[in-house]
Design an enzyme around this catalytic site. Structure first.
Site, mmCIF file in Angstrom:
data_model
loop_
_atom_site.group_PDB
_atom_site.id
_atom_site.type_symbol
_atom_site.label_atom_id
_atom_site.label_comp_id
_atom_site.label_asym_id
_atom_site.label_seq_id
_atom_site.Cartn_x
_atom_site.Cartn_y
_atom_site.Cartn_z
ATOM 1 N N ASP A 1 14.752 -24.417 -0.913
ATOM 2 C CA ASP A 1 14.258 -22.812 -0.408
ATOM 3 C C ASP A 1 15.355 -22.111 -0.502
ATOM 4 O O ASP A 1 16.630 -22.453 -0.551
ATOM 5 C CB ASP A 1 14.052 -22.989 1.055
ATOM 6 C CG ASP A 1 13.325 -22.034 1.721
ATOM 7 O OD1 ASP A 1 12.320 -21.223 0.949
ATOM 8 O OD2 ASP A 1 13.522 -21.595 2.741
ATOM 9 N N HIS B 1 15.617 -9.023 3.839
ATOM 10 C CA HIS B 1 15.976 -9.923 4.836
ATOM 11 C C HIS B 1 17.350 -10.320 4.905
ATOM 12 O O HIS B 1 17.621 -10.516 6.081
ATOM 13 C CB HIS B 1 14.866 -11.209 4.299
ATOM 14 C CG HIS B 1 15.102 -12.587 5.143
ATOM 15 N ND1 HIS B 1 14.813 -12.569 6.314
ATOM 16 C CD2 HIS B 1 15.797 -13.681 4.876
ATOM 17 C CE1 HIS B 1 14.912 -13.687 7.059
ATOM 18 N NE2 HIS B 1 15.734 -14.496 6.233
ATOM 19 N N GLU C 1 8.548 -18.056 8.452
ATOM 20 C CA GLU C 1 9.103 -17.399 7.091
ATOM 21 C C GLU C 1 8.060 -17.287 6.249
ATOM 22 O O GLU C 1 7.610 -18.379 5.593
ATOM 23 C CB GLU C 1 10.518 -18.318 6.674
ATOM 24 C CG GLU C 1 11.623 -18.001 7.520
ATOM 25 C CD GLU C 1 12.834 -18.407 7.005
ATOM 26 O OE1 GLU C 1 14.261 -18.060 7.632
ATOM 27 O OE2 GLU C 1 12.906 -18.991 5.943
ATOM 28 N N GLU D 1 6.863 -16.892 2.828
ATOM 29 C CA GLU D 1 7.440 -17.048 1.541
ATOM 30 C C GLU D 1 6.381 -17.104 0.257
ATOM 31 O O GLU D 1 5.228 -17.537 0.643
ATOM 32 C CB GLU D 1 8.388 -18.269 1.474
ATOM 33 C CG GLU D 1 9.382 -18.405 2.582
ATOM 34 C CD GLU D 1 10.497 -19.133 2.530
ATOM 35 O OE1 GLU D 1 10.402 -19.980 1.568
ATOM 36 O OE2 GLU D 1 11.257 -19.432 3.528
ATOM 37 N N ASP E 1 7.930 -21.431 5.903
ATOM 38 C CA ASP E 1 9.064 -22.496 6.317
ATOM 39 C C ASP E 1 9.377 -22.018 7.575
ATOM 40 O O ASP E 1 10.209 -21.379 8.022
ATOM 41 C CB ASP E 1 10.102 -22.034 5.277
ATOM 42 C CG ASP E 1 11.206 -22.993 5.618
ATOM 43 O OD1 ASP E 1 11.027 -24.108 5.607
ATOM 44 O OD2 ASP E 1 12.569 -22.504 5.352
ATOM 45 N N ARG F 1 15.199 -21.200 15.158
ATOM 46 C CA ARG F 1 16.419 -20.248 15.196
ATOM 47 C C ARG F 1 17.656 -20.911 16.162
ATOM 48 O O ARG F 1 18.811 -20.736 15.812
ATOM 49 C CB ARG F 1 16.110 -18.837 15.512
ATOM 50 C CG ARG F 1 14.987 -18.414 14.545
ATOM 51 C CD ARG F 1 15.391 -18.432 13.276
ATOM 52 N NE ARG F 1 14.222 -17.723 12.237
ATOM 53 C CZ ARG F 1 14.416 -17.584 10.953
ATOM 54 N NH1 ARG F 1 15.261 -18.273 10.196
ATOM 55 N NH2 ARG F 1 13.563 -17.038 10.346
ATOM 56 N N GLN G 1 18.726 -23.978 14.623
ATOM 57 C CA GLN G 1 19.508 -23.613 13.250
ATOM 58 C C GLN G 1 21.056 -22.757 13.717
ATOM 59 O O GLN G 1 21.892 -23.083 12.777
ATOM 60 C CB GLN G 1 18.689 -22.607 12.622
ATOM 61 C CG GLN G 1 19.268 -22.062 11.287
ATOM 62 C CD GLN G 1 18.266 -21.131 10.587
ATOM 63 O OE1 GLN G 1 17.354 -20.655 11.093
ATOM 64 N NE2 GLN G 1 18.709 -20.588 9.513
ATOM 65 N N LYS H 1 15.253 -26.602 10.316
ATOM 66 C CA LYS H 1 14.253 -26.244 9.309
ATOM 67 C C LYS H 1 13.434 -27.568 8.560
ATOM 68 O O LYS H 1 12.256 -27.354 8.267
ATOM 69 C CB LYS H 1 15.004 -25.883 7.662
ATOM 70 C CG LYS H 1 15.872 -24.552 8.000
ATOM 71 C CD LYS H 1 14.670 -23.352 7.781
ATOM 72 C CE LYS H 1 15.557 -22.121 7.786
ATOM 73 N NZ LYS H 1 14.760 -20.924 7.214
ATOM 74 N N THR I 1 7.197 -27.574 6.698
ATOM 75 C CA THR I 1 6.937 -26.495 5.820
ATOM 76 C C THR I 1 5.505 -26.601 5.551
ATOM 77 O O THR I 1 4.873 -27.621 4.989
ATOM 78 C CB THR I 1 7.904 -26.492 4.629
ATOM 79 O OG1 THR I 1 9.172 -26.394 5.051
ATOM 80 C CG2 THR I 1 7.594 -25.251 3.818
ATOM 81 N N GLU J 1 13.331 -11.084 12.817
ATOM 82 C CA GLU J 1 13.595 -9.670 12.237
ATOM 83 C C GLU J 1 12.757 -8.798 12.778
ATOM 84 O O GLU J 1 12.826 -7.704 13.272
ATOM 85 C CB GLU J 1 13.275 -9.746 10.747
ATOM 86 C CG GLU J 1 14.175 -10.362 9.916
ATOM 87 C CD GLU J 1 13.769 -10.373 8.267
ATOM 88 O OE1 GLU J 1 13.989 -9.278 7.540
ATOM 89 O OE2 GLU J 1 12.996 -11.289 7.958
#
Length: 401
Positions: A116, A123, A188, A190, A222, A226, A229, A242, A246, A347
């Site tokens: 990834d 971002h 996420e 993607e 993904d 947070r 992480q 993570k 996925t 975000e």
């Protein structure tokens, strides 16, 4: 339907609505299981799935993954696509035609490795402002190479698979960790790239070899915890935050269907090193939509991505790392400069400080029972657009031992 040998086969024509994003100029590949039968390769045409093994009388498509076909290479990919497009323009053997609503969709490829990337400058800049408000948003290496991490291929799941809330260590106000379910579960949005023809160990893939190696694209979510992480990623990067899941679309859109979506890359400054410079510097004009419990909340534009798909592959293999048929690498979160173009909820809610209104409620991160769907479309060879198969997942409660 007549039995084989008992008379002529029934023929049918598949009608596709003019507004469909899955007409004969698209024809994404997937793996499906008809009722009472094993999984096999199909292409999507409107609201139907066409059994390619029956259509072309070729046993490589009677397999439970696309890997055998992908390994045959670009010349074979082109020939098969031409034959399918010619066939679907007329009447088809009724045994090859299945309603999409009546089949089960499976993971389309056997994935040996998953990487990834972090290729969106918007971002990366947004996260830089969130995590380093008094410093430069981009770290010194970001404009020199496509940053990425090696993910966990065994937890890539097909769209529609529920995702269990992950557990892990989280930092507390005291500075020491505790253990439990993630409280800041995120997405996420993607774009993933599927390797068709692998490359041997010790042999880097040149940047202009992209089309000889990559078969097509698929939408990817993904999922990201947070809080887990944030505690674990220093100094070695993403791990349990993570690796729990996925999600991948069941449909892989071949590169041949995206020719009209090619656009120039945004300016790259400073100029990348020579191994990242090719004869063509192209990106893709793909527009995404993310829905949260059915409500559209953000519209990430892939056209803004800083690093190209070819640059990602060239960097992935620059040290001689091998690739294999079915390997997946993804772009990282797709975001744009506007508030409603952010491809992750960290975000979109600005770290949880600016809640988003979802179906009348203020929301920041994912709760149990939430469902997220990512959809996308791109310019086709005609005025109509083509669709990328959506990817969706629902959060279920953590399993705590």
């Amino acid at each position: 339907m007549d039995l084989v040998g008992a008379g002529p086969r029934v023929r049918t024509r598949v009608e596709v609505a003019p507004e469909s994003l899955f007409g004969p100029d698209n024809l994404p590949y997937g793996v499906f299981a008809p009722s009472g039968a094993g999984p096999r390769v199909g292409v999507r045409l409107g609201e139907h799935v066409i059994d390619v093994a029956v259509l072309l009388d070729d046993s490589v498509f009677a397999e439970p993954s696309l890997n055998g076909f992908l390994a045959q290479g670009p010349a074979r990919w082109r020939a098969v696509r031409d034959r399918i497009r010619e066939a679907v323009d007329g009447e088809l053997d009724d045994a090859a035609v299945h309603r999409l609503s009546e089949v089960q969709l499976r993971l389309p490829v056997r994935i040996g490795d998953y990487v990834d990337f972090y290729a969106s400058i918007d971002h990366a800049t947004n996260l830089g402002h969130l995590f380093r408000p008094d410093g430069e948003p981009l770290l010194p290496n970001w404009r020199h190479l496509p940053v990425g991490y090696h993910g966990r291929a065994g937890t890539v799941v097909v769209s529609g698979t529920d995702v269990a809330r992950p557990c892990g260590q989280r930092r507390t106000d005291s500075g020491a960790p505790d253990f439990g379910p993630s409280r800041r579960l995120d997405i996420e949005a993607e774009l993933g790239f599927v390797i068709g023809v692998g490359s041997p160990l010790g042999v880097p893939v040149g940047i202009d070899e992209f089309a000889d190696r990559v078969f097509g694209v698929a939408l990817v979510n993904d999922w990201s915890a947070r809080d887990i992480q944030a505690w674990e990623y220093q100094p070695l990067g993403p791990f349990l935050g993570k690796s729990f899941a996925t999600s991948m679309s069941p449909w892989i859109t071949p590169l041949a269907a995206l020719e009209s979506a090619r656009i120039p890359l945004p300016e790259q400054s400073p100029t990348p090193l020579p191994y990242l410079l090719g004869a063509e510097r192209w990106g893709l004009d793909i527009e995404l939509t993310v829905t949260w419990n059915g409500q559209p909340v953000t519209y990430p534009p892939y056209s803004r991505m800083y690093w190209s798909p070819a640059q990602m592959l060239a960097h992935l293999t620059a040290n001689g790392a091998s690739t294999r048929t079915g390997d997946l690498y993804a772009s990282g979160t797709i975001s744009g400069p506007e508030t409603d173009q952010r491809g992750s909820f960290i975000e979109l809610s600005w770290g949880g400080s600016r809640p988003v209104l979802v179906n009348g409620r203020e929301r920041t991160f994912l709760e149990d029972g939430d469902a997220v769907t990512i959809m996308a479309s791109a310019p086709g060879p005609h005025p109509a657009r083509i669709g990328l198969g959506e990817v969706t997942g629902r959060i279920r409660p953590a399993r705590v031992r």
